[in-house]
Write a protein that holds these residues in place. Structure first.
Motif, short mmCIF file in Angstrom:
data_model
loop_
_atom_site.label_atom_id
_atom_site.label_comp_id
_atom_site.label_asym_id
_atom_site.label_seq_id
_atom_site.Cartn_x
_atom_site.Cartn_y
_atom_site.Cartn_z
N GLU A 69 -2.59 7.11 6.39
CA GLU A 69 -3.64 6.62 5.50
C GLU A 69 -2.99 6.02 4.26
OE1 GLU A 69 -6.72 9.27 3.57
OE2 GLU A 69 -7.77 8.59 5.37
N LEU A 70 -3.34 4.75 3.97
CA LEU A 70 -2.72 4.01 2.86
C LEU A 70 -3.77 3.58 1.85
CD1 LEU A 70 -0.33 1.77 4.97
CD2 LEU A 70 0.26 3.85 3.72
N ASP B 268 -14.01 8.47 -5.68
CA ASP B 268 -14.85 7.69 -6.60
C ASP B 268 -14.41 6.23 -6.64
OD1 ASP B 268 -16.12 10.07 -7.19
OD2 ASP B 268 -15.17 10.32 -9.16
N LEU B 269 -13.11 6.01 -6.73
CA LEU B 269 -12.59 4.64 -6.79
C LEU B 269 -12.88 3.88 -5.49
CD1 LEU B 269 -9.18 5.36 -8.57
CD2 LEU B 269 -11.13 4.11 -9.53
N GLN B 270 -12.80 4.59 -4.37
CA GLN B 270 -13.13 3.96 -3.09
C GLN B 270 -14.63 3.66 -3.00
OE1 GLN B 270 -12.68 6.31 0.46
NE2 GLN B 270 -12.60 4.51 1.76
N ALA B 271 -15.46 4.60 -3.42
CA ALA B 271 -16.91 4.41 -3.36
C ALA B 271 -17.36 3.21 -4.21
CB ALA B 271 -17.62 5.68 -3.83
N ALA C 207 0.84 -1.19 0.00
CA ALA C 207 0.00 0.00 0.00
C ALA C 207 0.89 1.25 0.00
CB ALA C 207 -0.91 -0.01 1.22
N VAL C 208 0.31 2.36 -0.45
CA VAL C 208 1.06 3.61 -0.58
C VAL C 208 0.24 4.75 0.00
CG1 VAL C 208 0.17 4.08 -2.91
CG2 VAL C 208 2.41 4.98 -2.25
N ASN C 209 0.92 5.78 0.50
CA ASN C 209 0.18 6.92 1.06
C ASN C 209 -0.23 7.89 -0.04
OD1 ASN C 209 2.26 8.88 0.61
ND2 ASN C 209 3.26 8.30 2.50
N ASN C 210 -1.07 8.83 0.31
CA ASN C 210 -1.66 9.78 -0.64
C ASN C 210 -0.59 10.59 -1.37
OD1 ASN C 210 -2.91 12.44 -1.47
ND2 ASN C 210 -4.75 11.35 -0.84
N ASP C 211 0.37 11.14 -0.64
CA ASP C 211 1.39 11.98 -1.26
C ASP C 211 2.22 11.20 -2.26
OD1 ASP C 211 0.56 14.14 0.26
OD2 ASP C 211 2.09 13.86 1.80
N ALA C 212 2.61 10.00 -1.89
CA ALA C 212 3.43 9.18 -2.78
C ALA C 212 2.66 8.82 -4.05
CB ALA C 212 3.90 7.92 -2.06
N LEU C 213 1.38 8.47 -3.89
CA LEU C 213 0.57 8.13 -5.05
C LEU C 213 0.40 9.34 -5.97
CD1 LEU C 213 -1.07 6.05 -6.60
CD2 LEU C 213 -3.04 6.60 -5.13
N ALA D 159 -8.97 0.30 -1.71
CA ALA D 159 -9.22 0.28 -0.26
C ALA D 159 -8.34 1.35 0.37
CB ALA D 159 -8.90 -1.08 0.31
N ILE D 160 -8.90 2.06 1.31
CA ILE D 160 -8.15 3.06 2.07
C ILE D 160 -8.22 2.63 3.52
CG2 ILE D 160 -7.96 5.49 2.70
CD1 ILE D 160 -9.50 6.16 0.13
N TYR D 161 -7.06 2.50 4.13
CA TYR D 161 -7.03 2.12 5.55
C TYR D 161 -5.89 2.85 6.24
CZ TYR D 161 -3.27 -1.09 4.21
OH TYR D 161 -2.11 -1.62 3.73
N GLU D 162 -5.96 2.86 7.56
CA GLU D 162 -4.96 3.56 8.34
C GLU D 162 -4.07 2.54 9.04
OE1 GLU D 162 -4.94 6.65 12.01
OE2 GLU D 162 -6.31 7.11 10.35
N LYS D 163 -2.76 2.78 8.94
CA LYS D 163 -1.79 1.92 9.60
C LYS D 163 -0.81 2.82 10.33
CE LYS D 163 1.70 -1.58 8.63
NZ LYS D 163 2.40 -2.29 7.55
#
Length: 182
Positions: free
Chosen positions: A70-71, A54-57, A27-33, A62-66
């Motif tokens: 947020e990844l 939209d992609l998550q909806a 998984a990757v974080n928002n900034d890196a993506l 998948a977006i999750y926190e580790k």
């Protein structure tokens, strides 16, 4: 990408995000993506965020926190959709992703981050957390109590600016053997 982009361009950008996520080992974080996307194609940040929502909806990502981060990762549904829609992505963009981004992927996946934050407990007490994160895993974290907002801000600033000096000293002190008093 222009603000007045047509539906085909908007769909293409969603497919680009899915394609990038499908290439990642983890998984990757928002900034890196977002950095990955920008290395391939100019994209408005707000459109990018909307695409992620939209992609998550649609259950494509998948977006999750580790450990407070947020990844993002592609889901099985997203992989199936990518298989059906990959032809929407122009060959030149696929080539850019395959050539240019592979180096960026390694760099982003191996990069470390230095984070610091403070959380108020009351008007006079603040918890300050300082972290070193590598490969989306917290490798070092220290937490302390500050007696004022100014002190909390100073600790955060010192950590962010001087981690290369502070971290080795803390590790040295933690590893130091003490003589037993006779």
């Amino acid at each position: 990408m222009k603000l007045g982009a047509d539906n085909e361009t908007l769909a293409e950008n969603r497919v680009l995000i899915l394609y990038l996520l499908s290439l990642l080992d983890s998984a990757v974080n928002n900034d890196a993506l977002y950095r990955l996307v920008l290395s391939i194609q100019d994209m408005n940040y707000f459109y990018f965020q909307q695409f992620l929502l939209d992609l998550q909806a649609n259950n494509y990502i998948a977006i999750y926190e580790k450990e407070g981060i947020e990844l993002y990762e592609i889901t099985e549904n997203g992989r199936s959709t990518l298989t059906l829609t990959i032809d929407m992505l122009p060959g030149i963009i696929k080539m850019k992703v395959d050539q240019k981004v592979k180096g960026e992927l390694r760099e982003i996946q191996n990069e470390s981050a230095i984070k610091a934050e403070f959380i108020p407990l009351s008007e006079r007490e603040f918890i300050v957390k300082c972290k070193i994160i590598e490969n989306n895993v917290v490798n070092f974290e220290i937490q302390t109590l500050a007696s004022s907002r100014e002190q909390a801000i100073k600790i955060v600033k010192n950590w962010e600016e001087n981690t290369n000096e502070i971290y080795p000293k803390v590790i040295e002190l933690l590893n130091k053997e003490r003589k037993e008093e006779e």
